[in-house]
Structure formats: structure tokens, C-alpha cells
Design a protein around this motif. Sequence first.
Motif, PDB file in Angstrom:
ATOM      1  N   UNK A 121     -24.464 -15.511  -5.903  1.00 54.30           N
ATOM      2  CA  UNK A 121     -25.770 -15.690  -6.524  1.00 54.30           C
ATOM      3  C   UNK A 121     -26.843 -15.818  -5.449  1.00 54.30           C
ATOM      4  N   UNK A 122     -27.847 -14.912  -5.431  1.00 57.49           N
ATOM      5  CA  UNK A 122     -28.920 -15.028  -4.435  1.00 57.49           C
ATOM      6  C   UNK A 122     -29.848 -16.196  -4.763  1.00 57.49           C
ATOM      7  N   UNK A 123     -29.795 -17.245  -3.958  1.00 52.61           N
ATOM      8  CA  UNK A 123     -30.729 -18.348  -4.133  1.00 52.61           C
ATOM      9  C   UNK A 123     -32.024 -18.083  -3.367  1.00 52.61           C
ATOM     10  N   UNK A 124     -31.937 -17.218  -2.360  1.00 51.00           N
ATOM     11  CA  UNK A 124     -33.080 -16.677  -1.633  1.00 51.00           C
ATOM     12  C   UNK A 124     -32.725 -15.240  -1.293  1.00 51.00           C
ATOM     13  N   UNK A 125     -33.695 -14.424  -0.844  1.00 48.73           N
ATOM     14  CA  UNK A 125     -33.370 -13.033  -0.536  1.00 48.73           C
ATOM     15  C   UNK A 125     -32.209 -12.873   0.444  1.00 48.73           C
ATOM     16  N   UNK A 126     -32.102 -13.758   1.419  1.00 45.68           N
ATOM     17  CA  UNK A 126     -31.024 -13.661   2.401  1.00 45.68           C
ATOM     18  C   UNK A 126     -30.192 -14.936   2.447  1.00 45.68           C
ATOM     19  N   UNK A 127     -30.010 -15.566   1.300  1.00 51.04           N
ATOM     20  CA  UNK A 127     -29.138 -16.731   1.220  1.00 51.04           C
ATOM     21  C   UNK A 127     -28.375 -16.663  -0.102  1.00 51.04           C
ATOM     22  N   UNK A 128     -27.041 -16.529   0.021  1.00 50.65           N
ATOM     23  CA  UNK A 128     -26.195 -16.358  -1.147  1.00 50.65           C
ATOM     24  C   UNK A 128     -25.325 -17.591  -1.353  1.00 50.65           C
ATOM     25  N   UNK A 129     -25.265 -18.058  -2.585  1.00 47.20           N
ATOM     26  CA  UNK A 129     -24.298 -19.080  -2.956  1.00 47.20           C
ATOM     27  C   UNK A 129     -23.039 -18.359  -3.421  1.00 47.20           C
ATOM     28  N   UNK A 130     -21.934 -18.594  -2.716  1.00 44.41           N
ATOM     29  CA  UNK A 130     -20.667 -17.933  -3.040  1.00 44.41           C
ATOM     30  C   UNK A 130     -19.673 -18.996  -3.490  1.00 44.41           C
ATOM     31  N   UNK A 131     -19.191 -18.863  -4.715  1.00 42.01           N
ATOM     32  CA  UNK A 131     -18.272 -19.835  -5.291  1.00 42.01           C
ATOM     33  C   UNK A 131     -16.959 -19.131  -5.627  1.00 42.01           C
ATOM     34  N   UNK A 132     -15.848 -19.766  -5.268  1.00 40.20           N
ATOM     35  CA  UNK A 132     -14.514 -19.286  -5.628  1.00 40.20           C
ATOM     36  C   UNK A 132     -13.859 -20.317  -6.543  1.00 40.20           C
ATOM     37  N   UNK A 133     -13.435 -19.879  -7.723  1.00 40.00           N
ATOM     38  CA  UNK A 133     -12.756 -20.746  -8.683  1.00 40.00           C
ATOM     39  C   UNK A 133     -11.336 -20.235  -8.860  1.00 40.00           C
ATOM     40  N   UNK A 134     -10.368 -21.115  -8.692  1.00 42.27           N
ATOM     41  CA  UNK A 134      -8.959 -20.733  -8.783  1.00 42.27           C
ATOM     42  C   UNK A 134      -8.358 -21.169 -10.115  1.00 42.27           C
ATOM     43  N   UNK A 135      -7.733 -20.222 -10.815  1.00 42.76           N
ATOM     44  CA  UNK A 135      -6.965 -20.501 -12.021  1.00 42.76           C
ATOM     45  C   UNK A 135      -5.556 -19.938 -11.815  1.00 42.76           C
ATOM     46  N   UNK A 136      -4.561 -20.735 -12.209  1.00 39.27           N
ATOM     47  CA  UNK A 136      -3.181 -20.310 -11.946  1.00 39.27           C
ATOM     48  C   UNK A 136      -2.292 -20.740 -13.097  1.00 39.27           C
ATOM     49  N   UNK A 137      -1.078 -20.140 -13.121  1.00 39.36           N
ATOM     50  CA  UNK A 137      -0.135 -20.456 -14.184  1.00 39.36           C
ATOM     51  C   UNK A 137       0.094 -21.957 -14.289  1.00 39.36           C
ATOM     52  N   UNK A 138       0.042 -22.443 -15.525  1.00 40.27           N
ATOM     53  CA  UNK A 138       0.215 -23.866 -15.773  1.00 40.27           C
ATOM     54  C   UNK A 138       1.594 -24.355 -15.334  1.00 40.27           C
ATOM     55  N   UNK A 139       2.613 -23.502 -15.457  1.00 40.92           N
ATOM     56  CA  UNK A 139       3.978 -23.939 -15.177  1.00 40.92           C
ATOM     57  C   UNK A 139       4.378 -23.822 -13.707  1.00 40.92           C
ATOM     58  N   UNK A 140       3.443 -23.451 -12.850  1.00 43.54           N
ATOM     59  CA  UNK A 140       3.700 -23.366 -11.404  1.00 43.54           C
ATOM     60  C   UNK A 140       3.116 -24.610 -10.739  1.00 43.54           C
ATOM     61  N   UNK A 141       3.874 -25.279  -9.851  1.00 43.95           N
ATOM     62  CA  UNK A 141       3.347 -26.478  -9.181  1.00 43.95           C
ATOM     63  C   UNK A 141       2.001 -26.203  -8.513  1.00 43.95           C
ATOM     64  N   UNK A 142       1.106 -27.171  -8.598  1.00 47.32           N
ATOM     65  CA  UNK A 142      -0.260 -26.991  -8.101  1.00 47.32           C
ATOM     66  C   UNK A 142      -0.309 -26.704  -6.608  1.00 47.32           C
ATOM     67  N   UNK A 143       0.756 -27.054  -5.869  1.00 49.07           N
ATOM     68  CA  UNK A 143       0.760 -26.790  -4.432  1.00 49.07           C
ATOM     69  C   UNK A 143       0.644 -25.299  -4.140  1.00 49.07           C
ATOM     70  N   UNK A 144       1.165 -24.456  -5.019  1.00 51.81           N
ATOM     71  CA  UNK A 144       1.123 -23.012  -4.784  1.00 51.81           C
ATOM     72  C   UNK A 144      -0.305 -22.479  -4.833  1.00 51.81           C
ATOM     73  N   UNK A 145      -1.039 -22.679  -5.940  1.00 56.00           N
ATOM     74  CA  UNK A 145      -2.429 -22.200  -5.924  1.00 56.00           C
ATOM     75  C   UNK A 145      -3.295 -22.910  -4.895  1.00 56.00           C
TER      76      UNK A 145
END
Length: 409
Positions: free
Chosen positions: A323-347
Motif C-alpha cells: 500500500x503506497x502511504x507516500x509516492x515512494x514509501x510502501x507499507x508491505x504486510x505479510x499475513x500467514x495462514x496455514x493448515x489448522x492440523x499442522x503444528x504452529x512451528x511449521x508456518x
Amino acid sequence: MAASLVLLSALLLLILLLWGCCRWALGPERLLRGPEAVGYLPEPGWSRAQSARRARRARQAGHPRPPPFPNGWFCLLQADSLAPGQTRALAALGENFAVFRDTEGRVHVVDAYCPHLGAHLAVGGRVVGSCIECPFHGWQFHGEDGRCTRIPYAEKVPTFAKVKVWPSCEVSGMILVWYHCDGLGPTWQVPEHQEMLSHEWVFRGITEHYVSAHIEEIPENAADVAHLAFLHGPSILSGVDLRYSNTPFWAFFKHYWQAQWQAEPEPEAHCSTLFMKHHVTVFGKRLRLLDLTVHVKQVGPALVFIVFEHPFLGRGVIIQSVTPVEPLLQQVVHRMYYQRNIPAVVPRFILWGERVQFERDVMIWNNKQYRSKPLLVKEDGPIQRHRRWYAQFYSENSVPSGPADGLDW
């Protein structure tokens, strides 16, 4: 040698598992970096913040860039950060927004400033039913169409009294706004992952960075296949500082990538895909436990869905929003979703590895210049194809950036 390799691999995995299990108890990963926290080299006698500002100023002039705000869907904030009855004041894409969730749970995005005397609707304003109330004089504006529905001291509400409403939606845990410089409505929609709708995939963590670059340079990385081996080949254990990431100490641990980028045909011409295979070698021997298949789908100019698949460690997705918050400044967000039945250590481990690799890119982006006519070799062909594909998100009336106006870049 083989026995030593197996022992070392087992020890490494045990350390990672213990590390992840300890952090799992604290809930989903949350790493939020400030604008000057990553990607700048400190200079003698200067603070990191001063060095960052100098680096940004040093490259502003003389290099024409594409318009700073392409047309498409952009993430404004996480959906779970806005409860019913709450408002948020946000600035992005050269605009100021008032975002609110009405008492029935629907999200609305309107122009920030009241058309009466210009008060900011989300700074002190409150939600009344499906309306947002101005904190200055109590004018109320409906979130669906922007009509003013009440003026406490007036006998009649003028029919032309209204505030601009921006098209918005909630997808994959994000509140999105549609931006188009010509005021045109949405021409495509952002898809949902069925695994998220069914809650088969659950939230496992988030990282946030600010990148001092033009928005187009970030997705262009997908087409720059050649940089993978050089920048992302050294072990993630060697860190993010490019002065030390290629140190001989970690040379026994290397990443290898096979990648292919392509634009999608109609009716998904607004999408592109990157297919990657990743593996790791330890002392020259392949550690198959860390093999990953990665399917990357870019949807529009600013949203990327990175789907990970492992033979027995499951599947999940990292959703990247820019998301451009200014012309040359971007907010970059990474959201992780993973299988519920896999231990959280993996994601958690995958998200950590992705964060390390991403911060290496940040160090490049924060200190580079955009080249409108780069010197390319034959093997760089996907970069030029990516630029032609990305050009669809600009139009003749897009806000110019840099010394070159219009689309002559």
C-alpha cells in the motif's frame, strides 16, 4: 560424512522445533518494523534514522518513474483491527480516508473530510447505526451512499449534502479499497481462498515493513528470476545484512530456486503467476525435508498470494499487500495462514524464513534507483514483460511521478 550430515540436519531441525515451540506459546507471530528499521546502513556520526533520510533524499531527482498510484484494490488495514462502532483515520494513495464499521458489522470507506467545514470524520467522529457522525457539528453521513441523513440544528438536509464513498470490501482478513484515478468502479474482484472460508487454514502470524521504493519495484521481483540465486541463495541463517549474508561461515548451507513467471490471459489479465521450486543443500547434499513448492499469484498491482506446499508438512498461504502511504514509501504486510492440523512451528519457520529473505530485498530497494530504461540481457526478458503487464494499472490521468509526466517511461 553421510552420518555427520544426518546428525547435523537432525540437530538443526531440533533447534528450530524448540525455538518454534517456545514462541508458539506466545500466540501468532507479530513483527512490525518501522520505516527506518530495516535496509539502511548506518554512517559514522549519524543515527540510523538520519542515514535513512539521507539515502532517500539522495535519489529523488533525475530518474523518471511510473505514476506512484496504480489503479486497483489496496489493503488499508486488517479486518480484525476494526470492531463494530470503531473508526480509523488513514492516509494512503494520496488520499485521506475515514474507515468505519457500522453497528451491523459492515465496513465503509469515505472521504476523510466533512464537506461542511472540513473536520476529519474519523478524528473524534463516532458511528451512529450505518452512519458516521462529524465531531464538529454532528452532521451524519450514511456509509453506503455518502448521503447526509441528519444535521442536528437544521430544519432540512440539502439533497446535495454528501461525502464521497470509496468502493471497499473485506477479503481474506483485509479491508480493501478500490482506487482509480478516473473514478471508475471496480473492474475485477479479489478471490477468496476456500481453505480460509472453511477455516481449514488459520492465522499464524504477520509481519509489516516499510519500503522506500516505487510500488512497481516490489512485484517486479517476481519476474527478476536471476536475482534469486545471488541474493537469496545464501543461507537464511546468515541474516539480512548484505555485507555479511554471503559469509564463508554459512557456505555449507545454500538455497536453490527454479522459477518461471508469466502473465495470465483474459479474463484474468490483471493477474500474473510465478511457479517456484525450492530446495536446500547442506555440505552439498540435498536436505529433502526443506523442499518446497511455491505457487505465487499476483492479483492486480498490490496483492500477492504465496501458496506453499510440502509433501507432509502441509499447505498454507502468505498474503502480501503493498500500500503506497507516500509516492515512494510502501507499507508491505505479510499475513500467514496455514493448515489448522499442522503444528504452529511449521508456518512460523516459513514466515521467519520469508521475512529474512524479504529484508534482504528491502536493503536493495531502499538504496536503489528506478531505471526507466534498464540495461538488460536476454535472460532478463521476464522483467520487460512484467513492466508491459503492470502498465495496465496506469491510465493517462494517473498522477505523474518524478520529472517525467504521463506514461512516457
